[in-house]
Motif scaffolding. Structure first.
Motif, PDB file in Angstrom:
ATOM      1  N   UNK A 107     -31.719   3.563 -18.532  1.00  0.00           N
ATOM      2  CA  UNK A 107     -31.071   3.124 -17.290  1.00  0.00           C
ATOM      3  C   UNK A 107     -30.103   1.972 -17.564  1.00  0.00           C
ATOM      4  N   UNK A 108     -30.498   1.048 -18.444  1.00  0.00           N
ATOM      5  CA  UNK A 108     -29.623  -0.077 -18.766  1.00  0.00           C
ATOM      6  C   UNK A 108     -28.352   0.405 -19.461  1.00  0.00           C
ATOM      7  N   UNK A 109     -28.495   1.328 -20.397  1.00  0.00           N
ATOM      8  CA  UNK A 109     -27.302   1.847 -21.078  1.00  0.00           C
ATOM      9  C   UNK A 109     -26.343   2.504 -20.090  1.00  0.00           C
ATOM     10  N   UNK A 110     -26.906   3.297 -19.179  1.00  0.00           N
ATOM     11  CA  UNK A 110     -26.064   3.958 -18.174  1.00  0.00           C
ATOM     12  C   UNK A 110     -25.444   2.934 -17.232  1.00  0.00           C
ATOM     13  N   UNK A 111     -26.223   1.879 -16.921  1.00  0.00           N
ATOM     14  CA  UNK A 111     -25.726   0.815 -16.055  1.00  0.00           C
ATOM     15  C   UNK A 111     -24.488   0.155 -16.673  1.00  0.00           C
ATOM     16  N   UNK A 168     -15.775  -5.598 -20.175  1.00  0.00           N
ATOM     17  CA  UNK A 168     -15.081  -5.783 -21.447  1.00  0.00           C
ATOM     18  C   UNK A 168     -16.007  -6.407 -22.488  1.00  0.00           C
ATOM     19  N   UNK A 169     -16.862  -7.330 -22.038  1.00  0.00           N
ATOM     20  CA  UNK A 169     -17.786  -7.998 -22.954  1.00  0.00           C
ATOM     21  C   UNK A 169     -19.158  -8.099 -22.298  1.00  0.00           C
ATOM     22  N   UNK A 212     -29.512 -16.254 -33.146  1.00  0.00           N
ATOM     23  CA  UNK A 212     -28.447 -15.299 -32.831  1.00  0.00           C
ATOM     24  C   UNK A 212     -27.368 -15.889 -31.929  1.00  0.00           C
ATOM     25  N   UNK A 213     -27.719 -16.853 -31.123  1.00  0.00           N
ATOM     26  CA  UNK A 213     -26.832 -17.361 -30.083  1.00  0.00           C
ATOM     27  C   UNK A 213     -25.501 -17.842 -30.665  1.00  0.00           C
ATOM     28  N   UNK A 214     -24.477 -17.605 -29.851  1.00  0.00           N
ATOM     29  CA  UNK A 214     -23.158 -18.117 -30.201  1.00  0.00           C
ATOM     30  C   UNK A 214     -22.404 -17.309 -31.225  1.00  0.00           C
ATOM     31  N   UNK A 215     -22.979 -16.209 -31.726  1.00  0.00           N
ATOM     32  CA  UNK A 215     -22.320 -15.386 -32.734  1.00  0.00           C
ATOM     33  C   UNK A 215     -22.029 -14.004 -32.150  1.00  0.00           C
ATOM     34  N   UNK A 216     -20.783 -13.633 -32.143  1.00  0.00           N
ATOM     35  CA  UNK A 216     -20.420 -12.347 -31.573  1.00  0.00           C
ATOM     36  C   UNK A 216     -21.054 -11.200 -32.356  1.00  0.00           C
ATOM     37  N   UNK A 217     -21.542 -10.248 -31.611  1.00  0.00           N
ATOM     38  CA  UNK A 217     -22.166  -9.053 -32.167  1.00  0.00           C
ATOM     39  C   UNK A 217     -21.592  -7.857 -31.416  1.00  0.00           C
ATOM     40  N   UNK A 218     -22.213  -6.705 -31.564  1.00  0.00           N
ATOM     41  CA  UNK A 218     -21.764  -5.514 -30.843  1.00  0.00           C
ATOM     42  C   UNK A 218     -22.968  -4.780 -30.278  1.00  0.00           C
ATOM     43  N   UNK A 219     -22.838  -4.333 -29.044  1.00  0.00           N
ATOM     44  CA  UNK A 219     -23.892  -3.560 -28.394  1.00  0.00           C
ATOM     45  C   UNK A 219     -23.234  -2.451 -27.586  1.00  0.00           C
ATOM     46  N   UNK A 220     -23.643  -1.222 -27.843  1.00  0.00           N
ATOM     47  CA  UNK A 220     -23.117  -0.051 -27.123  1.00  0.00           C
ATOM     48  C   UNK A 220     -21.594   0.020 -27.209  1.00  0.00           C
ATOM     49  N   UNK A 221     -21.066  -0.385 -28.351  1.00  0.00           N
ATOM     50  CA  UNK A 221     -19.625  -0.323 -28.562  1.00  0.00           C
ATOM     51  C   UNK A 221     -18.842  -1.448 -27.925  1.00  0.00           C
TER      52      UNK A 221
END
Length: 260
Positions: free
Chosen positions: A182-186, A193-194, A215-224
């Protein structure tokens, strides 16, 4: 020749039998209850229906059902209805409200928190308690507002879980797995954009990692999408010294939005 059992020994043996449940003599011969139980189990096994591939496949898979329900939602209203109808997450039984989202769908920034707390459960919106008010101040400091009409100045906010866990405990792996489709579809329907990933549970769900202070403060990628892990405002309320790091992360987000 063996000596007869004395009175005290006979009494002790009788008390031992009573403790075992042998309180009545109703037959002329002893009964082997262990053999009787084994025979009953064997008879039950013979009468039980043989599982077939069709019957085995009929067992409910909560995650598969969540994926199908989420995939079938054409818009956010349909996704909310699908969540409300989803029967397999026990959290909804103890929650007052389905906490779906707040802010403006289509905003450039989408914030994903962990789960509703007491105030959110009462009001039916995410981030409305003390942590929510702190979040609003943090957003305002970089020119963002969940109530803003324009997408560039607004945010859209949701949580990994839409129902409050008892006593505000962390979501379990099973609960997260059920809600993740559900979260991915949401996120796909909101089309930000981010992403801002707030807290350990959100980082685990979207980034597959924990340790939000690292992890905080470092850009990562989630679901593209570009994703920025941040400390949850509730953590900042408990640890005021960490607000400096949160401010640094907000400036990191602002720089990304200005440079996009």
């Amino acid at each position: 020749m063996e000596s007869p059992i004395d009175w005290h020994t006979a009494k002790a043996l009788l008390e031992w039998q009573v403790e075992l449940g042998a309180t009545e003599a109703i037959g002329d011969a002893p009964v082997d209850r262990f053999a009787e139980a084994a025979a009953q189990a064997a008879a039950a096994a013979q009468e039980a229906p043989v599982a077939t591939p069709q019957s085995a496949g009929a067992r409910t898979d909560p995650v598969a059902e969540a994926e199908a329900a989420a995939r079938g939602a054409a818009d956010l209203d349909a996704l909310r209805a699908a969540l409300a109808a989803y029967p397999h997450c026990a959290l909804k039984q103890g929650a007052r409200s389905l906490v779906f989202a707040d802010g403006r769908a289509g905003a450039r920034v989408m914030i994903v928190g962990e789960a509703p707390g007491r105030e959110e459960d009462l009001e039916g919106r995410p981030f409305v308690g003390r942590a929510g008010r702190l979040l609003d101040r943090m957003l305002a400091a970089i020119g963002l507002d969940r109530a803003a009409a324009a997408p560039e100045g607004s945010v859209y906010i949701t949580n990994v879980l839409p129902w409050r866990p008892p006593r505000n405990r962390e979501p379990t792996a099973e609960e997260t797995a059920m809600m993740l489709p559900f979260l991915r579809r949401h996120i796909a329907l909101a089309a930000p954009e981010v992403l801002v990933v707030m807290g350990n549970s959100s980082a685990q769900a979207l980034l597959g990692r924990r340790g939000i202070t690292r992890l905080r403060g470092q850009w990562d990628e989630a679901l593209g999408l570009p994703a920025l892990p941040m400390l949850h405002p509730a953590y900042l309320l408990r640890n005021p010294h960490a607000r400096r790091m949160a401010w640094e992360d907000m400036l990191t987000l602002a720089a990304r939005l200005e440079g996009a």
